[in-house]
Motif scaffolding. Structure first.
Motif, PDB file in Angstrom:
ATOM      1  N   ALA A 145       0.820  -1.216   0.000  1.00 41.82           N
ATOM      2  CA  ALA A 145       0.000   0.000   0.000  1.00 41.82           C
ATOM      3  C   ALA A 145       0.851   1.261   0.000  1.00 41.82           C
ATOM      4  O   ALA A 145       0.478   2.273  -0.597  1.00 41.82           O
ATOM      5  N   SER A 146       2.001   1.217   0.669  1.00 40.69           N
ATOM      6  CA  SER A 146       2.834   2.406   0.798  1.00 40.69           C
ATOM      7  C   SER A 146       3.954   2.467  -0.222  1.00 40.69           C
ATOM      8  O   SER A 146       4.650   3.473  -0.317  1.00 40.69           O
ATOM      9  N   GLU A 147       4.128   1.404  -0.996  1.00 41.08           N
ATOM     10  CA  GLU A 147       5.237   1.333  -1.934  1.00 41.08           C
ATOM     11  C   GLU A 147       5.054   2.308  -3.087  1.00 41.08           C
ATOM     12  O   GLU A 147       3.933   2.603  -3.511  1.00 41.08           O
ATOM     13  N   GLN A 148       6.154   2.793  -3.605  1.00 42.54           N
ATOM     14  CA  GLN A 148       6.094   3.673  -4.755  1.00 42.54           C
ATOM     15  C   GLN A 148       5.633   2.911  -5.990  1.00 42.54           C
ATOM     16  O   GLN A 148       5.686   1.685  -6.045  1.00 42.54           O
ATOM     17  N   ARG A 149       5.200   3.647  -6.974  1.00 42.88           N
ATOM     18  CA  ARG A 149       4.675   3.055  -8.208  1.00 42.88           C
ATOM     19  C   ARG A 149       5.748   2.210  -8.885  1.00 42.88           C
ATOM     20  O   ARG A 149       6.885   2.639  -9.078  1.00 42.88           O
ATOM     21  N   ARG A 150       5.365   0.966  -9.259  1.00 43.87           N
ATOM     22  CA  ARG A 150       6.286   0.062  -9.942  1.00 43.87           C
ATOM     23  C   ARG A 150       5.579  -0.554 -11.140  1.00 43.87           C
ATOM     24  O   ARG A 150       4.358  -0.760 -11.116  1.00 43.87           O
ATOM     25  N   PRO A 151       6.307  -0.895 -12.209  1.00 48.08           N
ATOM     26  CA  PRO A 151       5.667  -1.453 -13.412  1.00 48.08           C
ATOM     27  C   PRO A 151       4.892  -2.736 -13.150  1.00 48.08           C
ATOM     28  O   PRO A 151       3.843  -2.965 -13.773  1.00 48.08           O
ATOM     29  N   ASP A 152       5.400  -3.585 -12.248  1.00 49.49           N
ATOM     30  CA  ASP A 152       4.727  -4.862 -12.037  1.00 49.49           C
ATOM     31  C   ASP A 152       3.365  -4.712 -11.369  1.00 49.49           C
ATOM     32  O   ASP A 152       2.560  -5.646 -11.404  1.00 49.49           O
ATOM     33  N   GLN A 153       3.072  -3.559 -10.774  1.00 54.56           N
ATOM     34  CA  GLN A 153       1.751  -3.339 -10.186  1.00 54.56           C
ATOM     35  C   GLN A 153       0.680  -3.173 -11.252  1.00 54.56           C
ATOM     36  O   GLN A 153      -0.507  -3.340 -10.964  1.00 54.56           O
ATOM     37  N   PHE A 154       1.102  -2.843 -12.482  1.00 48.87           N
ATOM     38  CA  PHE A 154       0.155  -2.574 -13.565  1.00 48.87           C
ATOM     39  C   PHE A 154       0.252  -3.606 -14.691  1.00 48.87           C
ATOM     40  O   PHE A 154      -0.444  -3.469 -15.693  1.00 48.87           O
ATOM     41  N   THR A 155       1.091  -4.615 -14.528  1.00 47.48           N
ATOM     42  CA  THR A 155       1.429  -5.483 -15.657  1.00 47.48           C
ATOM     43  C   THR A 155       1.133  -6.939 -15.339  1.00 47.48           C
ATOM     44  O   THR A 155       1.344  -7.405 -14.221  1.00 47.48           O
ATOM     45  N   VAL A 156       0.666  -7.642 -16.370  1.00 48.32           N
ATOM     46  CA  VAL A 156       0.336  -9.064 -16.286  1.00 48.32           C
ATOM     47  C   VAL A 156       1.124  -9.800 -17.359  1.00 48.32           C
ATOM     48  O   VAL A 156       1.285  -9.295 -18.481  1.00 48.32           O
ATOM     49  N   LEU A 157       1.645 -10.960 -17.013  1.00 46.86           N
ATOM     50  CA  LEU A 157       2.319 -11.814 -17.996  1.00 46.86           C
ATOM     51  C   LEU A 157       1.289 -12.764 -18.595  1.00 46.86           C
ATOM     52  O   LEU A 157       0.640 -13.524 -17.872  1.00 46.86           O
ATOM     53  N   VAL A 158       1.122 -12.699 -19.904  1.00 46.35           N
ATOM     54  CA  VAL A 158       0.173 -13.556 -20.621  1.00 46.35           C
ATOM     55  C   VAL A 158       0.970 -14.610 -21.373  1.00 46.35           C
ATOM     56  O   VAL A 158       1.893 -14.278 -22.135  1.00 46.35           O
TER      57      VAL A 158
END
Length: 758
Positions: A192-205
């Motif tokens: 919840a407190s972590e800075q924005r990271r690419p893996d928070q928005f990305t899914v491996l298909v």
């Protein structure tokens, strides 16, 4: 059979070794020329520079002349404990902090257990004379008189061990529950407190179905525009760039050799270095070293350029997988945690590892081959585990002087010397087993890579699981079974069949002396040797002498390393297993384990603060594995105690003891259902809260720019000399409209606005 004197000699050797390591470390760490070896993390963060000014005396640049600092050589221990946990999370990440909590869990479990065991059980065991009255049918020592072996058959004193087994189980479960709850809260708070990271928005298909009309990128684009129209943002297809990666790495190594010979020539221009063109430079034609490596770099540059062009133009270089990014965390969470198609074998989605955590080589493995690969490795691991029993049996023979004297009778006069005898029985078995296990982690890691896991964290967790199984079967069960069989072979032959189970029941606790020596060698001296960092120290100074030309080169020469979860955690779990199994059987083992946990906690806390630079951050995703293995050790200890008491004419104890594993398994299922979801799924409520706060704080955030190149293969990135041949812009598709090439547009309600070309 090792006695208390033998164990004391082994303890003295290992304590002395640890103390010597600490003294050497204390001296080396304060020398200016070693500063980058023992404090690399601070240099990588840009928070530390050379410890002495450049204008000082020449000697002071290499040797610390402040003699007061030598007096306080153990100051690093209290310094390692000063940094608060929250600050340590910001400094090193949640993975490192939670890893340290494993050692604290060991102390929380075993310190109270040891207090109870020595206050109640040791007097109960010691005040019997069962072994003394055995007419010397069994080999035993005064260590075994402290164990359950010294209780007579059918004695009412076994009720003490049963009650203590319940007390130890309840206390262990209480500590595990509290810790699971705390770590789960820490993980959610960290996310919840972590800075924005690419893996928070990305899914491996993975396992994208083939389509004759569209490329993989277009197919992924249209599928997610249809099924996630409000949240889909962009995608990055996965390329088979393994050959290109090998060429880039080879060029980098060649460049290092060229730098080495150029630097040598700049120091002495009267002579140019000569190398041989054969294998490892041992034979072949003699050529000028600088000319040879210059031509090699030119050749590799051409091959890299050709391979890059081949990848960009060959559709077969694009794998049936892609990193799909979304506008919000909520959209990514919905996609990662749901089934995308009516066919459950295609369009498989999972959370993407963070970019540092991706193991790119395995993304090029076809998804359909993964099951076959894992079956092959399962069979290979089975044979590796059980064939390793042979060297384990040889190691166990070292613990028995009679076996050594029979094998090498001419050494009998030397072996019978008191000091040599104590060294052999109190030190040699542990160090021999440690040597046999040196290469095992590398073998298991290569097996995990062959299986096809797509992240470094997944590779380490799988390797750790196999390492734990291996140690359970070979180091624990193998040492007990082979040791018992060899040591008591003569008695097995000359006694009736119904007496054999009793002999085994008495003999199993006697292996505690072997495990004590192993704990001292691996846990005491081994941990103390870790802080010395001898290998990185030597490598750094070699590179600094022969390769370093710039500050960037000097930074690359540092090798901070990492915790090594795949090797460290299984070793810790072995100590949990030994402590829980022998807590009721032979409590004398517990102080040695407590010393290990205490020493390891201080050493690794120091290393995490000053040295280690973690390769990735999984937000403590490994904790369910840690919890499960400790529970497994607890169940094993209960089953072994049940079997042991059955040989002690204590049959009435079986109904009482059988309840313990049932309750423990129920406890594990409760924790699994209550806390494990926090480690495998991301709550939509948390995702929505995080997204809402971010939109309020940064309403004009361009998420596409943030995510566009986050999951590009490292060999396609610019900025490094070894990869300068590769233009990353060639691998990025322009964000223009892509009309579908299908005959029907029923599956695509609107044209793409995100990637592709007209």
């Amino acid at each position: 059979m090792a006695t208390l004197n033998d164990i004391a000699v082994g303890a003295a050797i290992n304590i002395l070794s640890a103390f010597v390591f600490f003294i050497i470390f204390a001296i080396l760490r304060i020398q200016p020329f070693n500063d980058r070896v023992y404090f690399p993390k601070w240099y990588l963060k840009g928070l530390r520079c050379n410890p002495l000014p450049a204008g000082g005396a020449f000697v002071s640049k290499f040797v610390n002349l402040d003699f007061r600092s030598y007096i306080k050589f153990l100051n690093w221990m209290p310094d390692a404990l000063k940094m608060p946990e929250l600050e340590l999370i910001d400094h090193a990440g949640l993975d490192s902090v939670v890893y340290l909590r494993i050692y604290l869990v060991g102390l929380k479990i075993f310190v109270p257990i040891a207090f109870l065991a020595f206050a109640i059980m040791v007097p109960v065991n010691w005040t019997n004379d069962t072994l003394e009255n055995s007419n010397k049918k069994l080999n035993y020592s005064n260590v075994d008189k402290l164990s359950i072996s010294n209780i007579p058959l059918g004695s009412r004193r076994f009720w003490t061990h049963i009650v203590m087994a319940y007390a130890f189980t309840f206390w262990t479960c209480y500590v595990l529950k509290r810790e699971y709850e705390n770590v789960a809260k820490m993980r959610l708070h960290f996310l919840a407190s972590e800075q924005r990271r690419p893996d928070q928005f990305t899914v491996l298909v993975q396992n994208v179905p083939p389509d004759p009309d569209e490329s993989v990128s277009q197919l992924v684009e249209h599928f997610f525009l249809v099924n996630h129209p409000d949240h889909y943002l962009t995608n990055q297809v996965v390329y088979d760039a393994n050959k290109l990666s090998r060429l880039v790495n080879e060029k980098k190594k060649t460049q290092n050799w060229l730098d080495f010979y150029q630097l040598r020539y700049s120091r002495n221009q009267s002579k140019r270095s000569i190398v041989k063109t054969g294998f490892l430079g041992l034979w072949g034609k003699k050529v000028d070293a600088i000319d040879r490596y210059t031509s090699e770099i030119e050749r590799l540059s051409e091959e890299i350029s050709f391979e890059r062009e081949k990848i960009s133009k060959n559709p077969k270089s694009i794998m049936a997988a892609a990193f799909v990014s979304f506008k919000t965390r909520w959209g990514a969470a919905v996609c990662a945690q749901t089934q995308q198609s009516r066919n459950p074998t295609v369009w498989l989605t999972e959370w993407a590892p963070e970019p540092r955590d991706v193991y790119w080589d395995n993304l090029a493995i076809p998804y359909v081959s993964l099951s076959i690969r894992r079956l092959i490795i399962a069979v290979a691991f089975f044979f590796l585990t059980f064939f390793f029993m042979i060297p384990i049996a040889l190691v166990q023979s070292l613990a028995n002087l009679e076996d050594i004297e029979k094998a090498v009778p001419f050494l009998k006069p030397i072996i019978e010397l008191n000091f040599i005898k104590s060294v052999i029985q109190g030190f040699l078995p542990g160090i021999a087993l440690k040597i046999f296990l040196i290469f095992l982690p590398s073998i298991l890691m290569h097996m995990s890579k062959f299986e096809g896991f797509n992240s470094i964290s997944a590779l380490e967790r799988r390797s750790a699981t196999r390492y734990y199984i291996f140690q359970f079967v070979n180091v624990f069960l193998g040492s007990i079974i082979t040791g018992t069989a060899f040591q008591q072979l003569n008695n097995f032959i000359h006694q009736s069949a119904n007496e054999i189970p009793k002999t085994i029941g008495v003999s199993i606790p006697m292996k505690a002396t072997f495990f004590i020596t192993y704990i001292m060698v691996d846990g005491w001296a081994g941990v103390a040797g870790e802080i010395l960092r001898l290998k990185p120290l030597i490598i750094y100074h070699l590179k600094n002498t022969f390769l370093v030309k710039t500050e960037k080169d000097r930074e690359e020469a540092m090798d901070p390393g990492s915790l090594g979860f795949n090797t460290g955690e299984p070793q810790i779990q072995l100590y949990f297993l030994l402590g829980l199994v022998y807590a009721v059987v032979t409590p004398i083992l517990l102080p040695f384990i407590i010393i290990f946990f205490s020493l390891a906690y201080i050493v690794y806390r120091h290393q995490i603060i000053n040295v280690y630079n973690q390769e990735y951050e999984s937000a403590a995703a490994f904790w369910p594995d840690v919890h499960g293995r400790i529970v497994t050790a607890l169940v094993v200890s209960q089953l072994l105690l049940m079997g042991l008491l059955s040989t002690k004419a204590a049959a009435q104890s079986t109904p009482l003891l059988i309840t313990l594993p049932v309750l423990t398994i129920w406890f594990h299922r409760f924790c699994k259902g209550r806390y494990e979801p926090a480690f495998v799924r991301y709550p939509l409520q948390e995702a929505m809260m995080k997204d809402t706060l971010e939109r309020a704080r940064e309403p004009n955030l361009n998420m596409k720019n943030f995510l566009q190149n986050a999951y590009m293969h490292p060999v396609f990135r610019g900025g490094d000399d070894s990869e300068s041949d590769i233009d990353p812009s060639d691998m990025i598709e322009e964000p223009t409209i892509v009309p579908t090439k299908r005959q029907s547009r029923r599956n695509t309600p609107l044209p793409s606005k995100h990637s592709g070309s007209l």
